[in-house]
Structures are given as C-alpha cells and as structure tokens.
Write an enzyme that holds these catalytic residues in place. Structure first.
Site, PDB file in Angstrom:
ATOM      1  N   ARG A  59     -17.372   1.276  -3.865  1.00  0.00           N
ATOM      2  CA  ARG A  59     -16.399   1.924  -3.000  1.00  0.00           C
ATOM      3  C   ARG A  59     -16.312   3.432  -3.199  1.00  0.00           C
ATOM      4  O   ARG A  59     -16.265   4.195  -2.239  1.00  0.00           O
ATOM      5  CB  ARG A  59     -15.000   1.337  -3.206  1.00  0.00           C
ATOM      6  CG  ARG A  59     -14.758   0.073  -2.429  1.00  0.00           C
ATOM      7  CD  ARG A  59     -13.827  -0.819  -3.189  1.00  0.00           C
ATOM      8  NE  ARG A  59     -14.524  -1.300  -4.373  1.00  0.00           N
ATOM      9  CZ  ARG A  59     -15.260  -2.407  -4.392  1.00  0.00           C
ATOM     10  NH1 ARG A  59     -15.340  -3.168  -3.346  1.00  0.00           N
ATOM     11  NH2 ARG A  59     -15.924  -2.764  -5.492  1.00  0.00           N
ATOM     12  N   LYS A  88     -35.141  11.299 -19.119  1.00  0.00           N
ATOM     13  CA  LYS A  88     -36.032  12.131 -19.948  1.00  0.00           C
ATOM     14  C   LYS A  88     -35.256  12.931 -20.976  1.00  0.00           C
ATOM     15  O   LYS A  88     -35.824  13.746 -21.692  1.00  0.00           O
ATOM     16  CB  LYS A  88     -36.823  13.098 -19.056  1.00  0.00           C
ATOM     17  CG  LYS A  88     -37.646  12.429 -17.978  1.00  0.00           C
ATOM     18  CD  LYS A  88     -38.365  13.498 -17.159  1.00  0.00           C
ATOM     19  CE  LYS A  88     -39.049  12.886 -15.952  1.00  0.00           C
ATOM     20  NZ  LYS A  88     -39.443  13.935 -14.979  1.00  0.00           N
ATOM     21  N   ARG A 109     -19.193  10.413 -11.888  1.00  0.00           N
ATOM     22  CA  ARG A 109     -18.655   9.250 -12.604  1.00  0.00           C
ATOM     23  C   ARG A 109     -19.435   9.109 -13.900  1.00  0.00           C
ATOM     24  O   ARG A 109     -20.666   9.125 -13.897  1.00  0.00           O
ATOM     25  CB  ARG A 109     -18.774   7.976 -11.764  1.00  0.00           C
ATOM     26  CG  ARG A 109     -18.459   6.730 -12.586  1.00  0.00           C
ATOM     27  CD  ARG A 109     -18.307   5.491 -11.761  1.00  0.00           C
ATOM     28  NE  ARG A 109     -17.071   5.512 -10.996  1.00  0.00           N
ATOM     29  CZ  ARG A 109     -16.618   4.469 -10.298  1.00  0.00           C
ATOM     30  NH1 ARG A 109     -17.314   3.349 -10.264  1.00  0.00           N
ATOM     31  NH2 ARG A 109     -15.481   4.546  -9.646  1.00  0.00           N
ATOM     32  N   HIS A 137      -8.925   8.200 -12.993  1.00  0.00           N
ATOM     33  CA  HIS A 137      -9.629   8.009 -11.713  1.00  0.00           C
ATOM     34  C   HIS A 137      -8.692   8.567 -10.627  1.00  0.00           C
ATOM     35  O   HIS A 137      -8.095   7.832  -9.857  1.00  0.00           O
ATOM     36  CB  HIS A 137      -9.903   6.516 -11.511  1.00  0.00           C
ATOM     37  CG  HIS A 137     -10.930   6.192 -10.460  1.00  0.00           C
ATOM     38  ND1 HIS A 137     -11.371   7.105  -9.524  1.00  0.00           N
ATOM     39  CD2 HIS A 137     -11.599   5.040 -10.205  1.00  0.00           C
ATOM     40  CE1 HIS A 137     -12.270   6.508  -8.744  1.00  0.00           C
ATOM     41  NE2 HIS A 137     -12.420   5.263  -9.140  1.00  0.00           N
TER      42      HIS A 137
HETATM   43  C1  NCD Z   1     -12.535   0.844 -10.363  1.00  0.00           C
HETATM   44  C2  NCD Z   1     -13.193   1.759 -11.366  1.00  0.00           C
HETATM   45  O1  NCD Z   1     -14.391   2.050 -11.273  1.00  0.00           O
HETATM   46  O2  NCD Z   1     -12.465   2.230 -12.230  1.00  0.00           O
HETATM   47  N1  NCD Z   1     -13.271   0.687  -9.197  1.00  0.00           N
HETATM   48  C3  NCD Z   1     -13.069   1.590  -8.173  1.00  0.00           C
HETATM   49  O3  NCD Z   1     -13.364   2.762  -8.278  1.00  0.00           O
HETATM   50  N2  NCD Z   1     -12.490   1.120  -7.052  1.00  0.00           N
HETATM   51  C4  NCD Z   1     -12.032  -0.416 -10.926  1.00  0.00           C
HETATM   52  C5  NCD Z   1     -12.916  -1.308 -11.753  1.00  0.00           C
HETATM   53  O4  NCD Z   1     -14.106  -1.034 -11.970  1.00  0.00           O
HETATM   54  O5  NCD Z   1     -12.404  -2.336 -12.183  1.00  0.00           O
END
Ligand code: NCD
Length: 311
Positions: A59, A88, A109, A137
C-alpha cells in the site's frame, strides 16, 4: 509553529501541530475526486518521486506512486535492495545522494529506527519516512486520522482502541501520539509482552486524557468508537517461539462485533494475517479498505504541499 510545508521532510508525526495536520487533511479532502480519477490534476507535472524501500510494502509504495501519477508527476522506484547496488555494499548515505540527484522528493522505508532522519541529513531535498523499523510511520498516521475524521466528523473525544502488536507496530506508535494530541481517548489492548513501549505511552499523554492499558479486548469492545487492529510484527521478533506464543491472540470476528457499538468502525493499516476474519469485510463496521484508499488523497496532499504546488 508557522504553516510552511514547501521543502519540508516528513519524518515523525511529532514534527506536526494539530493545525498543520488539519490543513493536510483538508487538502486531502479536496484531492479525493482526482484520487479516484474523476478529475484531472496536473499540478505536479514534470516532478519526480523516488521510492526506496528496504522492507516489503504494498500500500505505501503503490499509493505514493498512484498519488504522484494522479497529480501528473512520475515515480521511479527501487523496491528490491537485492537487485541494486546496496547488494554491493553501497551505504544509505550514497543511495540517498543518488536519489536526490534523480528526483524531487524521496520516500524511504527502512528496517532501522531513525533511518529516515539520518537520510534527511544527507539530502537537501525532502525525505518522507515510509516506515522506519519499529519507529514511526507518519504518512500512515495522516491517512488513519483522515479516515477517522471523514467517518466520524471529528477526532476529538473519540474512544479509540489500538489492538495487537503495540510493541513493534510503528503505525500504532505514530497514531497514538497523534490521537492524544487531538484529544481522543485511548485504550491500548495487548498482552504484557507486546504492550506499548514506555516512551510511546508517555508521548500519548500529550493530550488531556491518559491512555488506558489492558490485555482484554472484551473489556473495551462495548465502549469504543474505533477499533484499530494491527498485525503481530513477526519479522521484528528476536525469537520465533515468542512469536508463536502471541500469534492469533486477538481475533476480530462477527461474534465479537455483536458486543460493539452500532457505529463502531474497524480499521487496520493492512496487511492482515488472521486478526480480522474475512466475514467482517461485509459488515457495516469494516473500514480498512476505504482506509487503504485514503492513502492516495492524503499522499497527494502531502506531495503537493511539500513540492509547493498548493499552499
Ligand atoms: C504497515 C507497516 O508497514 O508498518 N503497513 C502499511 O504501511 N500499511 C503495517 C504492517 O506491516 O503491519
């Protein structure tokens, strides 16, 4: 705090005031028709977004890419570190420097807490934290707030239970702070081994109402307006046996929801494993798919604001 978004990083929800978050949510609301493809918007034409993901994502990455496309911009991405120079031995600093020279804004991320803030030190262009380990997040929190605000009309005074892996779940960490800031009433539902870290509980006291901690979902199901369910973060468990002990502890099904308020909404950042039974999907409580869609208008608003296309 002045309301200036252009050029800003989005690293932690704690960097934003209620006024600023409300401005983002209102901007997102205006983006909904374009997010659905019902209206054309070219305000980010010629702009490029880089997505650098060291952890799996469906997502977050897709909705950022969709958001950029819906505003007439482009997204370039690196989803598989195995297929890049990171394999690498390239450092995060060098990777970020490269992204900066190819794009106008970068979403990162990473499995390490604090990685996005570190990356922002290396980049003159905006960095968006798309999840840093068990840390934060922030853009997920903004879409979670958007969902509660649009579904319930206001955030203040809502009773919200956060259920599941509150220790490792970064979405719960950023959301609990924000909900407290907005004056929601919080219930943290988790077994003792997966309860909220102390510093996150302290952060969630920023508002007037103190969060309540419990291990029993039955204690709160009849009281709350929002049930925010989370996945047990298997990948963050040091010991697989420890995971086995807590996996499948909370299960939201139609039986449990019989005890709930009529207008309770069930949210989940997704992916779900077995925390919410598929039979809940067809009930009037389910909002997790709408919530996932909301990632598009909210991320459109954020991109338009930090790239200076709207004020
Ligand atoms: C979440 C995450 O990556 O923290 N997913 C997301 O971004 N919707 C939740 C999860 O991985 O459980």
């Amino acid at each position: 705090m002045s309301m200036k978004f252009e050029g800003r990083d989005i690293l932690s929800i704690k960097d934003f005031s209620v006024k600023e978050i409300m401005h983002i949510l209102k901007t997102a609301k205006k983006m909904v028709p374009a997010a659905k493809g019902e209206r054309r918007d070219e305000s980010l034409r010629g702009k490029v977004l880089a997505t650098i993901f060291f952890e799996p994502s469906t997502r977050t990455r897709l909705s950022f890419e969709s958001a950029m496309s819906r505003l007439g911009g482009r997204a370039i991405g690196m989803a598989d570190p195995e297929a890049s120079s990171l394999k690498k031995g390239e450092t995060l600093a060098d990777t970020i420097k490269m992204a900066e020279s190819y794009a106008d804004v970068t979403v990162l991320r990473h499995h390490h807490m604090g990685a996005a803030r570190l990356a922002a030190n290396f980049s003159a262009k905006p960095i968006i934290n798309g999840g840093d380990g068990a840390g934060q997040h922030p853009t997920q929190t903004m879409l979670d707030l958007f969902t509660i605000w649009t579904e319930k009309g206001k955030i203040e005074g809502q009773k919200v239970a956060l259920v599941g892996d509150l220790k490792y779940g970064r979405t719960a960490h950023s959301l609990s702070y924000a909900l407290s800031l907005f004056g929601a009433k919080l219930y943290f539902v988790a077994p003792p081994t997966l309860q909220m870290p102390k510093e996150v509980v302290d952060d969630a006291k920023v508002g007037k109402v103190r969060p309540k901690l419990t291990g029993d979902l039955n204690d709160v199901i009849g009281k709350v307006d929002v049930l925010y369910v989370t996945r047990i973060q298997k990948e963050r468990f040091p010991d697989p046996q420890e995971y086995q002990r807590v996996a499948g502890l909370y299960k939201v099904d139609v039986g449990l929801l019989e005890e709930a308020k009529k207008d309770l909404i069930v949210m989940h950042p997704l992916p779900r494993v077995n925390e919410i039974h598929p039979s809940v999907d067809g009930t009037h409580h389910a909002r997790y798919f709408e919530q996932a869609f909301n990632g598009v208008p909210v991320r459109m608003a954020l991109l338009a604001l930090i790239l200076g296309a709207v004020e």
